[in-house]
Design a protein around this motif. Structure first.
Motif, mmCIF file in Angstrom:
data_model
loop_
_atom_site.group_PDB
_atom_site.id
_atom_site.type_symbol
_atom_site.label_atom_id
_atom_site.label_comp_id
_atom_site.label_asym_id
_atom_site.label_seq_id
_atom_site.Cartn_x
_atom_site.Cartn_y
_atom_site.Cartn_z
ATOM 1 N N LEU A 28 0.832 -1.209 0.000
ATOM 2 C CA LEU A 28 0.000 0.000 0.000
ATOM 3 C C LEU A 28 0.866 1.257 0.000
ATOM 4 O O LEU A 28 0.657 2.164 -0.811
ATOM 5 C CB LEU A 28 -0.939 0.000 1.208
ATOM 6 C CG LEU A 28 -1.757 1.276 1.400
ATOM 7 C CD1 LEU A 28 -2.674 1.524 0.210
ATOM 8 C CD2 LEU A 28 -2.540 1.208 2.699
ATOM 9 N N GLU A 32 1.230 3.968 -3.187
ATOM 10 C CA GLU A 32 0.825 5.364 -2.960
ATOM 11 C C GLU A 32 2.025 6.301 -2.853
ATOM 12 O O GLU A 32 1.852 7.496 -2.658
ATOM 13 C CB GLU A 32 -0.021 5.461 -1.691
ATOM 14 C CG GLU A 32 -1.424 4.913 -1.857
ATOM 15 C CD GLU A 32 -2.238 5.748 -2.826
ATOM 16 O OE1 GLU A 32 -2.486 6.940 -2.567
ATOM 17 O OE2 GLU A 32 -2.635 5.190 -3.862
ATOM 18 N N VAL A 44 -1.354 2.741 9.063
ATOM 19 C CA VAL A 44 -1.702 1.507 8.352
ATOM 20 C C VAL A 44 -1.728 0.437 9.439
ATOM 21 O O VAL A 44 -0.696 0.032 9.962
ATOM 22 C CB VAL A 44 -0.697 1.164 7.238
ATOM 23 C CG1 VAL A 44 -1.106 -0.132 6.553
ATOM 24 C CG2 VAL A 44 -0.614 2.298 6.226
ATOM 25 N N LEU A 70 -9.136 -3.984 2.551
ATOM 26 C CA LEU A 70 -8.434 -2.734 2.803
ATOM 27 C C LEU A 70 -9.466 -1.616 2.824
ATOM 28 O O LEU A 70 -10.205 -1.430 1.859
ATOM 29 C CB LEU A 70 -7.406 -2.487 1.690
ATOM 30 C CG LEU A 70 -6.685 -1.157 1.677
ATOM 31 C CD1 LEU A 70 -5.884 -0.947 2.956
ATOM 32 C CD2 LEU A 70 -5.785 -1.064 0.452
ATOM 33 N N LEU A 72 -10.177 2.400 3.051
ATOM 34 C CA LEU A 72 -9.441 3.615 2.702
ATOM 35 C C LEU A 72 -10.356 4.826 2.579
ATOM 36 O O LEU A 72 -11.546 4.680 2.307
ATOM 37 C CB LEU A 72 -8.769 3.434 1.335
ATOM 38 C CG LEU A 72 -7.709 2.370 1.198
ATOM 39 C CD1 LEU A 72 -7.353 2.178 -0.268
ATOM 40 C CD2 LEU A 72 -6.494 2.754 1.998
ATOM 41 N N LEU A 77 -5.500 5.030 -3.425
ATOM 42 C CA LEU A 77 -5.672 4.108 -4.552
ATOM 43 C C LEU A 77 -6.796 4.612 -5.458
ATOM 44 O O LEU A 77 -7.733 3.892 -5.788
ATOM 45 C CB LEU A 77 -5.967 2.684 -4.071
ATOM 46 C CG LEU A 77 -4.890 2.007 -3.212
ATOM 47 C CD1 LEU A 77 -5.338 0.609 -2.823
ATOM 48 C CD2 LEU A 77 -3.539 1.958 -3.900
ATOM 49 N N PHE A 86 -2.482 -2.832 -6.250
ATOM 50 C CA PHE A 86 -2.582 -3.318 -4.874
ATOM 51 C C PHE A 86 -3.168 -4.725 -4.844
ATOM 52 O O PHE A 86 -2.660 -5.598 -4.127
ATOM 53 C CB PHE A 86 -3.411 -2.388 -3.978
ATOM 54 C CG PHE A 86 -3.520 -2.946 -2.581
ATOM 55 C CD1 PHE A 86 -2.461 -2.810 -1.694
ATOM 56 C CD2 PHE A 86 -4.647 -3.655 -2.183
ATOM 57 C CE1 PHE A 86 -2.527 -3.370 -0.421
ATOM 58 C CE2 PHE A 86 -4.714 -4.219 -0.917
ATOM 59 C CZ PHE A 86 -3.658 -4.069 -0.030
ATOM 60 N N VAL A 111 -11.213 -3.700 -1.822
ATOM 61 C CA VAL A 111 -10.889 -2.341 -1.407
ATOM 62 C C VAL A 111 -12.211 -1.629 -1.135
ATOM 63 O O VAL A 111 -13.079 -1.562 -2.010
ATOM 64 C CB VAL A 111 -10.074 -1.598 -2.488
ATOM 65 C CG1 VAL A 111 -9.773 -0.171 -2.049
ATOM 66 C CG2 VAL A 111 -8.789 -2.355 -2.806
#
Length: 141
Positions: A28, A32, A44, A70, A72, A77, A86, A111
């Motif tokens: 990740l 990024e 994280v 994940l 976010l 992303l 990812f 995600v």
């Protein structure tokens, strides 16, 4: 940014679980371009959930699997390419760690995005702009 790794018991040696989580974190941050960022690295976070055999299902039947979720903010992303990178990296990390005990097609990566303004760290609510500001102003360690 929480990562949840759920695996069937026996897929990963207990000593490898931390290595897998570190690999997911590294993926990740690298994608990024935030590795070393003093704001991002400690944020994280996540868990490894190990589920007994017979409590994981694929196709409606007990099976063996791994799931990476994940969560976010919308600014992370943000492109289809970044998401794809990812997903591919996360799948590779889990597959290597399972050392042949898990077929690649039994690794799922998801995600999930929080609504703008619904991201909280240390009791503070961040909208996307405030997160970008915090990340941008953080020093690289």
């Amino acid at each position: 940014m929480p990562i949840t790794l759920t695996v069937t018991e026996g897929l990963l040696a207990p000593a490898v679980e931390a290595q897998v989580f570190a690999g997911l974190t590294e993926a990740l941050l690298e994608i990024e371009q935030l590795d070393g960022n003093a704001f991002m690295e400690p944020n994280v976070i996540g868990t490894v959930n190990v589920v007994p055999p017979g409590r994981v299902y694929t196709g409606g039947k007990p099976g063996t699997a791994a799931f990476v979720e994940l969560k976010l903010p919308g600014v992370a992303l943000a492109t289809p390419e970044a998401k794809g990178r990812f997903i591919a990296r996360a799948t590779d990390v889990v597959e290597r760690a399972a050392e042949g005990r898990l077929a690649r097609d039994h690794i799922w990566v998801n995600v999930v995005y929080a609504a703008d303004g619904a991201w909280g760290i240390a009791g503070r609510s961040y909208d996307n702009d405030a997160l970008v500001d915090a990340i941008s102003s953080a020093a690289v360690q």
